[in-house]
Design a protein around this motif. Sequence first.
Motif: not given
Length: 324
Positions: A241-249, A273-281, A270-271
């Motif tokens: 959950l700490k890893t997931w939390l850092s990803w959501w942050r 490229e995956r994060l950017e489109p989701l942040a826009a969606t 390293d994420e």
Amino acid sequence: MLASGLANDRLGHAYLITGPEQVGKTTLARTFAQALNCEAPEAQRPCGHCRPCKLIAVDRHPDVKLVSPEVSGRGKLTLKIETIRQLQQDLNLSAYEARYKVAILERFDAATIGAANAFLKTLEEPPGKVILLLTATDADMLLPTISSRCRTLNLRPLSPDLIEQSLATRWRVPAEKATLLAHLADGRLGWAVQAAQDDTILQTRAEQLAHLHDALAGRRAHRFALADKLARKPETLPDLLKTWLSWWRDLTLLNQRRGQPVNLILSNVDEVERLEPLAATWTEQQITASLNQTNAALWQLERNANTRLVLENLLLVYPLSQPA
Ligand SMILES: [Zn+2]
């Protein structure tokens, strides 16, 4: 503060070192214990090479005791009264060979009320030539009667640049890995060094992120199956959950800076490229709700809530990554 105390012979009998996990609290305590008992000329202490320095570095010096809390099933730490009593008996004996007996009490914020109260006696009337070094991640969890009797040193997280530099020069970590670890470290050099030496840490993180991406791409039934699967290894969940939390942050940061150049400090570099489109969606509400629910899930697990239900509730809040 420690060096001038040594140089001017004005040492406190108790110090409290606070800061995040793996920022270097115990390392600093050990280094101070070395400086107190080093056999090199004063200006060179701690030398790192004499007998006391070497023994203290590996926690084998007879007069320097390291006391750690016990770890229970879900990773909860407890420092018990029996451990404190044992230490007190030991501190009442005179030193075998050292100038100072030193006790390093790791994570004193994990002490039970009974253990903390028992230790108070030692803090109030410490035996001669004894120096007590307490560490804590959360100083607010300590009894005020404990913290008020210690000199406090607060270790702040280091910048990613500084961690990256240390990894590259002192531990000879390849550049790309050093950059990633420096960002994931969240200011904790100890974590970065450990992760550089132990590949399973990054492997585990990759698995944790794979589970997250799997959940985000799946619908309700798929998510419930995943919750059931993950709930079978409760001991792995706080870290997951700490890893997931850092990803959501990171996603929150990207979402708030939508459209602007990304020159911000992300953890999961390293994420991107995956994060950017989701942040826009996804909407800000969806992302914030996911972040908050992940935080809540961690909190609930620490308080022994039903593991599978906590995960089901969490995964129901997460938005879908591939709209139908
Ligand atoms: Zn030495």
